[in-house]
Design an enzyme around this catalytic site. Structure first.
Site, PDB file in Angstrom:
ATOM      1  N   LEU A  31       0.841  -1.200   0.000  1.00  0.00           N
ATOM      2  CA  LEU A  31       0.000   0.000   0.000  1.00  0.00           C
ATOM      3  C   LEU A  31       0.877   1.251   0.000  1.00  0.00           C
ATOM      4  O   LEU A  31       0.548   2.255  -0.650  1.00  0.00           O
ATOM      5  CB  LEU A  31      -0.939   0.010   1.210  1.00  0.00           C
ATOM      6  CG  LEU A  31      -1.836   1.255   1.295  1.00  0.00           C
ATOM      7  CD1 LEU A  31      -2.819   1.302   0.134  1.00  0.00           C
ATOM      8  CD2 LEU A  31      -2.573   1.315   2.615  1.00  0.00           C
ATOM      9  N   TYR A  32       1.985   1.213   0.728  1.00  0.00           N
ATOM     10  CA  TYR A  32       2.919   2.354   0.718  1.00  0.00           C
ATOM     11  C   TYR A  32       3.327   2.678  -0.715  1.00  0.00           C
ATOM     12  O   TYR A  32       3.267   3.826  -1.154  1.00  0.00           O
ATOM     13  CB  TYR A  32       4.147   2.039   1.573  1.00  0.00           C
ATOM     14  CG  TYR A  32       5.275   3.036   1.385  1.00  0.00           C
ATOM     15  CD1 TYR A  32       5.130   4.353   1.826  1.00  0.00           C
ATOM     16  CD2 TYR A  32       6.461   2.673   0.758  1.00  0.00           C
ATOM     17  CE1 TYR A  32       6.151   5.275   1.644  1.00  0.00           C
ATOM     18  CE2 TYR A  32       7.483   3.590   0.572  1.00  0.00           C
ATOM     19  CZ  TYR A  32       7.318   4.889   1.014  1.00  0.00           C
ATOM     20  OH  TYR A  32       8.335   5.806   0.822  1.00  0.00           O
ATOM     21  N   ALA A  33       3.749   1.647  -1.453  1.00  0.00           N
ATOM     22  CA  ALA A  33       4.153   1.845  -2.850  1.00  0.00           C
ATOM     23  C   ALA A  33       2.996   2.405  -3.673  1.00  0.00           C
ATOM     24  O   ALA A  33       3.186   3.302  -4.507  1.00  0.00           O
ATOM     25  CB  ALA A  33       4.636   0.523  -3.442  1.00  0.00           C
ATOM     26  N   THR A  63       0.544   4.288  -2.655  1.00  0.00           N
ATOM     27  CA  THR A  63       0.301   5.712  -2.362  1.00  0.00           C
ATOM     28  C   THR A  63       1.351   6.591  -3.029  1.00  0.00           C
ATOM     29  O   THR A  63       1.054   7.715  -3.446  1.00  0.00           O
ATOM     30  CB  THR A  63       0.281   6.005  -0.849  1.00  0.00           C
ATOM     31  OG1 THR A  63       1.551   5.695  -0.252  1.00  0.00           O
ATOM     32  CG2 THR A  63      -0.823   5.225  -0.144  1.00  0.00           C
ATOM     33  N   LYS A  64       2.587   6.095  -3.138  1.00  0.00           N
ATOM     34  CA  LYS A  64       3.631   6.877  -3.818  1.00  0.00           C
ATOM     35  C   LYS A  64       3.380   6.914  -5.327  1.00  0.00           C
ATOM     36  O   LYS A  64       3.599   7.934  -5.979  1.00  0.00           O
ATOM     37  CB  LYS A  64       5.011   6.308  -3.501  1.00  0.00           C
ATOM     38  CG  LYS A  64       5.494   6.616  -2.083  1.00  0.00           C
ATOM     39  CD  LYS A  64       5.606   8.115  -1.874  1.00  0.00           C
ATOM     40  CE  LYS A  64       6.232   8.477  -0.542  1.00  0.00           C
ATOM     41  NZ  LYS A  64       6.349   9.946  -0.365  1.00  0.00           N
TER      42      LYS A  64
END
Length: 327
Positions: free
Chosen positions: A138-140, A142-143
Site C-alpha cells: 500500500l505504501y508503494a 500511495t507513492k
C-alpha cells in the site's frame, strides 16, 4: 533535516513544517528540530493536511521552491494502519499542491516519491522508463498515486514538479524503523535480529544510499527546476515535469549489511533467519541513475561501509552503547 541544513549553509532561507507524529519516537524528531533551530532554521509545528495553515504560510512568505519530504513511510506498517498512508501520502499531498497552485507566485515543487513504485518489476537496474503499475505494498501504491496526482497538477495548473524516487536512504539521524538502525540497536543490546530471505533462500539486497548523496540529489533537483507557469491558479504555459531515481547503484545484501555492522560495533549478531513474509517487501532494489547524472551531475560517492561507519559514530554519540539518549 539534512536538506534544510545544506540549503541554510549555502545561504538559502528555509522554513520547515512537521507534525512530529508518533510513528516513531518523537523525541528524535524534536532533537533534529533542535539542531535546525541552532542553525537559525524556523520549524512550524503543523500538518500538511491543514489547508488554513498552509494558506497562511504561503500568504506570509513568497516561497520560490517547496521541497516536500513529509510522508508516512515504511512498507510493513501499512498493513497495520492503512489510513495513515492515505492521510499523509495522498490527502496531504493534494492539500499541499492546492496551496502551491494558488500561491502567487507559484513555487517549483520537488517531492519524495520512492523506489518502491517499481513493485514487482524484475528488470534491473530499475529505470524511470520501467513499469510502475504493479505495486507490492500500500505504501508503494500511495507513492505511485502521488506521481499520478503531481502529473495532474502539472498538466492543469502549470506547477513545475520533480519527483525523486529514493532508494533505501540511511545515515545519521535516520529512521529507527529501518533495518540498519534497528539492527544496530538490537546487536548492541544482545538481542537477536530477524534477517529475511527471499524465495529459494535468496538473500535480500538493497541499493543503500547515504543521506549526503541524497541531499546532493535534492539540491541538484531544486537548482535545475524551472519556474511554474500558472498565475491565479490557471496554467499559462507548459510546465516542467520530471522524475528521477536517486540511488547508489551498488546493491548490498542484508547479510553483508549485518557483517559490516558487526565489525563496526565489535559485537557478533544473534541472527534469526526466516522467509520473507507477504507484507509488501520486495527481494531487491537497484537504481539506474543515468537521468539524474545527465540532468544535474548526480554521482553518489559513499559506499555502505563508509556510510555505516558515520551512522554508528552518530548512534553511539546520541544513544550510547546502551541505547539511551541522555541529551
Amino acid at each position: 533535516m539534512h536538506v534544510s541544513l545544506a540549503l541554510k549553509k549555502r545561504g538559502d532561507g528555509v522554513v520547515g513544517l512537521d507534525n512530529f507524529n508518533n510513528y516513531y519516537d518523537p523525541s528524535l524528531k524534536r532533537a533534529r528540530r533542535g539542531v535546525l533551530e541552532n542553525h537559525g532554521i524556523f520549524i512550524v509545528e503543523g500538518d500538511i493536511n491543514d489547508a488554513a495553515l498552509l494558506k497562511k504560510l504561503f500568504h506570509m512568505i513568497s516561497f520560490t521552491h517547496v521541497m516536500h519530504l513529509a510522508a508516512q513511510a515504511g512498507v510493513r506498517y501499512a498493513m497495520e494502519n492503512p489510513s495513515s498512508y492515505v492521510h499523509s501520502n495522498i490527502a496531504g499531498l493534494v492539500t499541499l499542491l492546492e496551496a502551491c497552485k494558488s500561491a502567487e507566485p507559484q513555487p517549483a515543487v520537488v517531492w519524495a516519491s520512492s523506489s518502491s513504485v517499481y513493485g514487482l518489476n524484475t528488470k534491473v537496474p530499475f529505470s524511470e522508463l520501467d513499469r510502475t503499475d504493479r505495486p507490492a505494498s500500500l505504501y508503494a501504491a500511495t507513492k505511485k498515486a502521488g506521481e499520478e496526482i503531481t502529473h495532474t497538477y502539472n498538466h492543469i495548473y502549470g506547477l513545475s514538479i520533480t519527483g525523486l524516487r529514493f532508494f533505501t536512504v540511511y545515515g545519521p539521524w535516520g529512521r529507527p524503523d529501518m533495518a540498519y538502525f534497528s539492527f544496530t540497536k538490537d546487536i548492541l543490546a544482545g538481542k537477536p535480529i530477524t534477517v529475511y530471505q527471499g524465495p529459494k533462500e535468496m538473500d535480500l539486497a538493497r541499493d543503500f544510499t547515504y543521506i549526503d548523496d541524497i541531499v546532493k540529489g535534492c539540491l541538484g533537483s531544486l537548482d535545475t527546476a524551472k519556474k511554474s507557469t500558472g498565475i491565479g491558479g490557471k496554467k499559462k504555459g507548459q510546465a516542467q515535469y520530471r522524475i528521477f531515481n536517486l540511488g547508489n547503484t551498488s546493491p548490498v545484501t542484508v547479510p553483508n549489511l549485518v557483517n559490516i555492522l558487526e565489525k563496526l560495533l565489535k559485537v557478533k549478531a544473534k541472527q534469526h533467519i526466516v522467509a520473507m513474509p507477504g507484507n509488501g517487501d520486495v527481494p531487491f532494489t537497484h537504481a539506474n541513475i543515468t537521468l539524474a547524472h545527465e540532468e544535474f551531475g548526480y554521482r553518489p560517492t559513499t559506499d555502505l561501509s563508509a556510510g555505516l561507519k558515520k551512522f554508528v559514530r552518530w548512534y553511539l554519540s546520541f544513544y550510547g552503547a546502551d541505547g539511551v539518549n541522555r541529551s
